[in-house]
Scaffold this active site. Structure first.
Site, PDB file in Angstrom:
ATOM      1  N   ASN A   1      -6.628   8.549 -11.389  1.00  0.00           N
ATOM      2  CA  ASN A   1      -6.965   7.431 -12.291  1.00  0.00           C
ATOM      3  C   ASN A   1      -8.399   7.532 -12.784  1.00  0.00           C
ATOM      4  O   ASN A   1      -9.240   6.689 -12.542  1.00  0.00           O
ATOM      5  CB  ASN A   1      -6.712   6.078 -11.610  1.00  0.00           C
ATOM      6  CG  ASN A   1      -7.401   5.938 -10.269  1.00  0.00           C
ATOM      7  OD1 ASN A   1      -7.621   6.915  -9.568  1.00  0.00           O
ATOM      8  ND2 ASN A   1      -7.744   4.723  -9.908  1.00  0.00           N
TER       9      ASN A   1
ATOM     10  N   ASP B   1      -9.676   5.884   1.478  1.00  0.00           N
ATOM     11  CA  ASP B   1      -9.526   5.050   0.275  1.00  0.00           C
ATOM     12  C   ASP B   1     -10.881   4.846  -0.404  1.00  0.00           C
ATOM     13  O   ASP B   1     -11.145   3.796  -0.989  1.00  0.00           O
ATOM     14  CB  ASP B   1      -8.888   3.699   0.619  1.00  0.00           C
ATOM     15  CG  ASP B   1      -8.124   3.107  -0.570  1.00  0.00           C
ATOM     16  OD1 ASP B   1      -8.049   3.781  -1.621  1.00  0.00           O
ATOM     17  OD2 ASP B   1      -7.608   1.987  -0.443  1.00  0.00           O
TER      18      ASP B   1
ATOM     19  N   HIS C   1       1.778   3.758  -4.573  1.00  0.00           N
ATOM     20  CA  HIS C   1       1.117   2.511  -4.174  1.00  0.00           C
ATOM     21  C   HIS C   1       2.163   1.410  -4.274  1.00  0.00           C
ATOM     22  O   HIS C   1       2.674   1.126  -5.356  1.00  0.00           O
ATOM     23  CB  HIS C   1      -0.052   2.242  -5.119  1.00  0.00           C
ATOM     24  CG  HIS C   1      -0.829   1.005  -4.789  1.00  0.00           C
ATOM     25  ND1 HIS C   1      -1.827   0.994  -3.858  1.00  0.00           N
ATOM     26  CD2 HIS C   1      -0.755  -0.257  -5.274  1.00  0.00           C
ATOM     27  CE1 HIS C   1      -2.354  -0.220  -3.776  1.00  0.00           C
ATOM     28  NE2 HIS C   1      -1.719  -1.004  -4.631  1.00  0.00           N
TER      29      HIS C   1
END
Lengths: 317, 433
Positions: B103, B314, B188
């Site tokens: 992303n 993360d 996700h």
């Protein structure tokens, strides 16, 4: 063509709605009859009078170039009066239902209806409502029997047989009526059929139709005598079933390299219209191993054979 | 061959190699970028001339960590963090391979961008960086990407990062298509409609703070759907970030059925709970949100049992203008490259998870799932090796963290243990002190 050499084959069906339900004897009979028309079609005088006085209507609800013109030429060479009904100018456009159209046409006493429709099963539905013979020229994702017959004729003329050959059918098997009819015909005639496609283009349960399944061209083409490519519709190669035409060509497009996985004398077929650079490379499509142009020639002969076989069963024949 | 790469002997170490279930006192010899040998008593006598000999004094030697989920700022957000900066932070945290997320801007959804990332990382980073590619074009959730060509270009898995793919038909086809390439799909699992305006875990605490909550069902529903799609389509599937006990039940059932599914939990969800949000601390705003202490304990137990396969950082650098805002308006995300290992060591010190299992979940398992060569000290494995001092006490000072963004949820945390040496491809890229 003299009458003494004419095949005495009797086709035991009123319609040709699909390969499903045809016996090996039916198929062989049609192919033998087709051979006679191949000879006829190569002569200067191509006309016979088998269908003289008969009316043939080509009812195409879906655009077609080669199939429609092939049926038209076939009918005309047999002496029938051929009428093409184009959907663009028909009452269907004005909201008439399929069945009303059938009843209307039936009242005009045609002898043979050639029907193509975008919906699976539509041709069969129409056949139940008319008194004449009906030929399925392609219904949805279901069947395209004359294509399978012309493919079989092309194979037989080039390989001398169908039984025992390894035939690889590659591409959009899921949406292809050509694939379904060919699988039925070729397995009935004793060929070993393999289908090769990305998993997204394989119909669930395809293995149970008596074919071998491969998801990789190298594996699927190994030892193939015939490589039959299928057309990939443009709307299916933009990320819905396959990500892009580039990726499709990379992994499933038939080029010289992939053709090399098949037998050295393997022959290449495509029902057309081709997407060059998507499912087939131009060098292969136009190359020495290609039968694609011959398929079109066989198409006319096979359709003449089908028309004659059905006409022999018509009342007052 | 690089001339500055002298052979290294890590002597007198406690060698933990989950790829061989090995935990023993031994020496590790590294040469030419590979692990040469890992056994007891190699000693100074058995090494090539010029070997750098490091006495580990019983410290732990383990395969370098493979961080399964890292947002890097390149391409498109290098003001937050470049590959060079991220890799320096990773090296300090014992991470020898960063798996970066797609992303970015532009998104990593075509082979040219994969190629850019790999070249840029090779030229600027001190650790390995490999990209996951987008599962759908532009992460728009409409059309699948060129999974075959992207994988051939070097993408290690396929994910739409923080976006959940709500079109079940597309998810089914992507899973089906991915089977032909043995590609891993990472998803996700958070229903965006159920998330709605939610910014933290739904429940009493959110209500007291006056914040809109995100129910655990937002995660469980999508995960449950995905399990059914995997059953239908086949295809290797990885849940990107599970946060609650409800999801673990679903995962357990799927694994019991033998489905090819695996899952990650972030170190944040294993270390912190919703109460840590305290007075609207935006650095603890993450997605999925931190859950209850019961959920955290369930995740820790799932990690200990192996139900949770992977622990990841993360890592998501956010700068002042996206974090110094009212809680509901701030972006989600926390950095974590330097604190993942120390926070994981807390679980070891509390006797909740064995060291072997922690290293397996941060190194060996992710390498296996992504088909990467690391995660092992087997002779012949790449020399991505770390030395861990499990007991050294230290306090997190954001100013000393290598990441230019300081959004750490472990601000001023007191840790015992950290990475003291990081070797990538046979070269020392970080050494403490």
């Amino acid at each position: 063509m003299t009458s003494s050499s004419r095949s005495t084959f009797v086709f035991g069906h009123r319609h040709l709605l699909g390969i499903e339900g045809l016996s090996a004897h039916d198929i062989s009979g049609l192919l033998e009859l087709s051979e006679e028309f191949v000879t006829l079609n190569r002569q200067i005088e191509k006309k016979t009078s088998v269908l003289r006085g008969r009316t043939q209507i080509n009812l195409f609800f879906e655009a077609s170039t080669r199939t429609q013109s092939s049926f038209e030429i076939a009918g005309k060479r047999l002496g029938a009066d051929v009428m093409n009904m184009s959907v663009a100018s028909s009452s269907m456009r004005k909201g008439e239902t399929l069945i009303d159209t059938a009843i209307t046409l039936n009242a005009m006493h045609p002898d043979i209806l050639i029907v193509r429709h975008h919906a699976t099963g539509a041709v069969e539905l129409l056949a139940r409502k008319v008194d004449c013979s009906v030929v399925n020229a392609g219904d949805g994702q279901h069947e395209h029997p004359t294509q399978a017959l012309l493919d079989a004729l092309t194979i037989k003329r080039n390989k001398g047989r169908i039984e025992g050959l390894v035939v690889a059918i590659c591409g959009d098997v899921m949406h292809s009526r050509v694939a379904r009819s060919n699988i039925l015909l070729l397995t009935t005639m004793g060929a070993r059929v393999r289908v090769i496609a990305p998993s997204t283009l394989l119909p669930p349960g395809i293995e149970r139709m008596g074919v071998e399944v491969a998801r990789d061209m190298r594996e699927g083409l190994d030892g193939a005598d015939i490589v039959m490519m299928l057309r990939l519709q443009r709307e299916r190669m933009n990320g819905s079933f396959v990500p892009s035409s580039q990726e499709y060509f990379q992994y499933f497009g038939l080029d010289q390299k992939k053709l090399g996985y098949a037998k050295p004398d393997a022959l290449v077929m495509h029902p057309g219209p081709m997407n060059r650079g998507v499912e087939i490379d131009s060098l292969v499509a136009d190359g020495a191993q290609s039968l694609i142009r011959e398929q079109v020639e066989m198409g006319v002969a096979v359709r003449m054979a089908v028309l004659e076989a059905l006409a022999r069963n018509l009342p007052n024949a | 061959m690089l001339t500055d790469r002298r052979p290294i002997l890590l002597a007198n170490a406690r060698v933990i190699d989950p790829s061989r279930n090995l935990d023993e006192h031994a020496d590790v010899l590294i040469a030419d970028g590979f692990v040469r040998d890992a056994r007891r008593g190699i000693g100074a006598a058995g090494v090539p001339e010029g070997t750098e000999i490091i006495n580990c004094n019983g410290k732990i030697v383990a395969p370098g960590l493979v961080d399964f989920k890292v947002f890097c700022g390149e391409p498109g957000a290098s003001h937050r963090e470049t590959f060079a900066m991220a890799s320096a932070a990773a090296a300090a945290g014992g991470i020898t391979t960063i798996v970066c997320q797609p992303n970015t801007s532009p998104a990593i959804d075509n082979s040219a961008t994969v190629d850019f990332v790999l070249r840029r990382a090779r030229d600027t980073a001190v650790v390995n960086i490999v990209p996951m590619a987008a599962l759908t074009k532009g992460l728009r959730g409409e059309e699948m990407t060129e999974i075959g060509l992207l994988k051939a270009a070097g993408a290690v898995a396929f994910t739409d990062a923080h976006h959940s793919l709500m079109n079940a038909q597309l998810m089914r086809r992507a899973l089906t298509y991915a089977t032909d390439f043995d590609a891993l799909i990472v998803h996700h699992t958070e229903d965006p409609d159920l998330v709605g305006e939610g910014v933290m875990n739904e429940g009493e605490f959110a209500s007291r703070l006056g914040l809109t909550g995100v129910p655990t069902a937002a995660e469980a529903i999508v995960l449950e759907r995905d399990m059914r799609l995997v059953e239908l389509a086949g295809g290797r599937y990885h849940a990107a970030a599970l946060s609650c006990a409800a999801s673990l039940e679903i995962l357990q059932r799927a694994k019991d059925k033998g489905l090819p599914v695996t899952a990650s939990a972030s170190i944040n969800h294993l270390s912190l709970n919703e109460n840590d949000v305290g007075p609207y601390r935006t650095f603890l705003k993450v997605s999925p949100p931190l859950r209850t202490e019961d959920d955290r304990l369930a995740l820790v137990q799932a990690l200990a049992s192996g139900l949770i396969d992977v622990v990841m950082s993360d890592h998501d650098p956010q700068d002042v203008e996206t974090k110094r805002l009212p809680f509901a308006e701030a972006d989600a995300g926390a950095i974590g490259l330097e604190t993942m290992l120390p926070a994981a060591l807390r679980l070891f010190h509390r006797d909740e998870v064995k060291l072997m299992n922690l290293i397996r979940a941060m190194s060996t398992r992710p390498a296996e799932l992504l088909h990467l060569p690391g995660g092992s000290l087997r002779p012949g494995a790449p020399a991505d090796v770390i030395v861990i001092d499990p007991d050294v006490p230290w306090v997190v000072d954001p100013a000393e963290l290598k990441s230019p963004c300081k959004n750490t949820p472990f601000d001023e945390a007191k840790f015992s243990g950290r990475c003291v040496r990081t070797i990538v491809g046979g070269r020392t890229v970080f050494a403490l002190g």
